[in-house]
Design an enzyme around this catalytic site. Sequence first.
Site, PDB file in Angstrom:
ATOM      1  N   ARG A 213     -28.508  -0.133   6.044  1.00  0.00           N
ATOM      2  CA  ARG A 213     -27.997   0.468   6.972  1.00  0.00           C
ATOM      3  C   ARG A 213     -26.631  -0.504   7.963  1.00  0.00           C
ATOM      4  NH1 ARG A 213     -32.499   3.460   7.669  1.00  0.00           N
ATOM      5  NH2 ARG A 213     -32.336   6.028   7.329  1.00  0.00           N
TER       6      ARG A 213
ATOM      7  N   LYS B 109     -11.269  -0.110   7.544  1.00  0.00           N
ATOM      8  CA  LYS B 109     -10.966   0.370   6.259  1.00  0.00           C
ATOM      9  C   LYS B 109     -12.145  -0.280   5.532  1.00  0.00           C
ATOM     10  CE  LYS B 109      -7.663   3.514   7.047  1.00  0.00           C
ATOM     11  NZ  LYS B 109      -6.268   5.013   7.042  1.00  0.00           N
TER      12      LYS B 109
ATOM     13  N   GLU C 140       3.449  -3.866   1.132  1.00  0.00           N
ATOM     14  CA  GLU C 140       2.693  -4.270   2.268  1.00  0.00           C
ATOM     15  C   GLU C 140       3.443  -4.596   3.184  1.00  0.00           C
ATOM     16  OE1 GLU C 140       0.219  -1.181   2.355  1.00  0.00           O
ATOM     17  OE2 GLU C 140      -0.587  -1.281   1.040  1.00  0.00           O
TER      18      GLU C 140
ATOM     19  N   LYS D 238      -0.419  -4.928  12.878  1.00  0.00           N
ATOM     20  CA  LYS D 238      -1.513  -4.145  11.785  1.00  0.00           C
ATOM     21  C   LYS D 238      -2.924  -4.055  12.926  1.00  0.00           C
ATOM     22  CE  LYS D 238      -5.006  -2.607   8.887  1.00  0.00           C
ATOM     23  NZ  LYS D 238      -4.672  -2.251   7.686  1.00  0.00           N
TER      24      LYS D 238
ATOM     25  N   GLU E  87      -8.252   6.311  13.359  1.00  0.00           N
ATOM     26  CA  GLU E  87      -7.161   7.298  12.777  1.00  0.00           C
ATOM     27  C   GLU E  87      -6.832   8.532  13.237  1.00  0.00           C
ATOM     28  OE1 GLU E  87      -6.063   5.847   8.339  1.00  0.00           O
ATOM     29  OE2 GLU E  87      -4.850   7.859   8.164  1.00  0.00           O
TER      30      GLU E  87
ATOM     31  N   ARG F 267      -2.697   5.564  14.268  1.00  0.00           N
ATOM     32  CA  ARG F 267      -2.857   4.645  12.670  1.00  0.00           C
ATOM     33  C   ARG F 267      -2.413   5.024  11.713  1.00  0.00           C
ATOM     34  NH1 ARG F 267      -7.954   1.332  11.650  1.00  0.00           N
ATOM     35  NH2 ARG F 267      -7.418   0.282   9.431  1.00  0.00           N
TER      36      ARG F 267
ATOM     37  N   ASN G 136      -0.076   4.753   6.872  1.00  0.00           N
ATOM     38  CA  ASN G 136      -0.213   4.885   5.380  1.00  0.00           C
ATOM     39  C   ASN G 136       1.244   5.255   5.285  1.00  0.00           C
ATOM     40  OD1 ASN G 136      -2.689   5.168   5.403  1.00  0.00           O
ATOM     41  ND2 ASN G 136      -2.565   7.176   6.646  1.00  0.00           N
TER      42      ASN G 136
ATOM     43  N   HIS H  15       1.828   6.013   1.098  1.00  0.00           N
ATOM     44  CA  HIS H  15       0.958   5.897   0.343  1.00  0.00           C
ATOM     45  C   HIS H  15       1.219   7.403  -0.295  1.00  0.00           C
ATOM     46  CE1 HIS H  15       0.597   2.043   1.972  1.00  0.00           C
ATOM     47  NE2 HIS H  15      -1.058   1.851   1.336  1.00  0.00           N
TER      48      HIS H  15
ATOM     49  N   HIS I  24      -0.640   7.151  -3.386  1.00  0.00           N
ATOM     50  CA  HIS I  24      -1.424   7.381  -4.283  1.00  0.00           C
ATOM     51  C   HIS I  24      -1.343   7.855  -5.202  1.00  0.00           C
ATOM     52  CE1 HIS I  24      -4.171   6.017  -0.601  1.00  0.00           C
ATOM     53  NE2 HIS I  24      -4.095   5.375  -1.411  1.00  0.00           N
TER      54      HIS I  24
ATOM     55  N   HIS J 278      -1.429  -1.412  -6.277  1.00  0.00           N
ATOM     56  CA  HIS J 278      -0.935  -1.021  -4.654  1.00  0.00           C
ATOM     57  C   HIS J 278       0.448  -0.640  -4.588  1.00  0.00           C
ATOM     58  CE1 HIS J 278      -2.286   1.339  -1.327  1.00  0.00           C
ATOM     59  NE2 HIS J 278      -2.054   0.405  -1.291  1.00  0.00           N
TER      60      HIS J 278
END
Length: 258
Positions: A15, A37, A79, A121, A131, A135, A139, A142, A146, A158
Site C-alpha cells: 500500500r 504521475k 516535451e 511544469k 488534473e 493541469r 496534455n 497527447h 498517444h 513518445h
Amino acid sequence: VTGDIAGFAAATFMRGIPFVQIPTTILAMADASVGAKTGVDLPQGKNLVGVFKQPELVLMDPTVLATLPLEEIRSGMAEVIKHGVIDAPDLFADLESGAGTVSSWWGGAGVIWLARTLRVKIDVVELDPFERGRRTVLNLGHTVGHGLERVSGFALRHGEAVGIGMVAAARIAAQLGRADPSLAGRISAALASWDLPVQCPPFDVERIWEAMTHDKKKQGGELRWVLPRDIGEIEIATTVPPKIVKAVLRDLGARRSQ
Ligand SMILES: NC(=O)c1ccc[n+]([C@@H]2O[C@H](COP(=O)([O-])OP(=O)(O)OC[C@H]3O[C@@H](n4cnc5c(N)ncnc54)[C@H](O)[C@@H]3O)[C@@H](O)[C@H]2O)c1
Ligand SMILES: [Zn+2]
C-alpha cells in the site's frame, strides 16, 4: 519508463512505500519525473493503470545525459518545446531562433532550458496536482500523440508522437478559428530544427481516430482537446468535429481509409 514503473510499484507495494526519482533521459528530467504521475501501459492503451504518487526526492544529474542517444535527446526536446508553447514564450523563442542544437545543449543552454521547463511544469502541477482543471494543458499534443504511438506499435518515440500531435493541435485550432494559421508553422519549425518529425506517418486515418478515441469510449468520457491559441495561451475544448480532426491528419500525411 523506469520511473513510471518503479513509481507505480512503490505506490502499490504494501500500500505504498517511499521512493526517489532519478531520471536519466531529457524527457524524464523535463517531464515524467516531476508531477507524481506513475503508471504502466496495457495492450489496450497507454498509462491505463496508474496512480498519483509523489517521490520523496527527484535527483537530476545532467552529466548522465552524455551517453543518451541522439534520437532520445530529440524526443525529450519535444516535451521541452511543449512546455515553451504552454507557458514559456521566452523558452520557445530560444528554441525557435535556431539556437536549438545538440551542441548548444552541452554548451550550457540545456540545463537552462530544463530549468525553465520545470518552472512551467511545477507551477501547473502545484496549482492542480490531480488534473481537475489547469493541469490538462500539459496534455498538449497527447491526444493525437498517444493515438500515433499506439498505431505505430510504439515504434514512434513518445516525444516524436507528441511533436506531431502538437502540430495537429495547432492546425485544428486554426481550422476552428481559435489560432492564427502561422502558429502551427512556428511549432513545426521549432520541432524540425531538432530533426523531429512534423508530418504524420502514412497510417490509415480511421485507425488513428480509433486509437485516439478507444480509451475514452470505454470510460464513457469524451476527448479533451488541448488547443494552442498562441505561444503561452492554451484552451481546452471538447467539441471538435471529428471531420476537422481527420482532415488535419490527412493534410499532415495520414492515409485516407480504403
Ligand atoms: N509520468 C509522466 O508524467 C510522464 C510524462 C511524460 C512521459 N512519460 C512516459 O515516459 C516514457 C518515455 O520515457 P523516455 O523518453 O525517458 O524513454 P525510455 O525510458 O524508454 O528511455 C529511452 C531509451 O534511453 C535509454 N537510456 C535512458 N537513460 C540513458 C542514458 N543516460 N544513457 C544512455 N541510454 C539511456 C533507455 O534504456 C531506453 O532505451 C513514455 O512511455 C511516456 O508515456 C511519462
Ligand atoms: Zn508526454
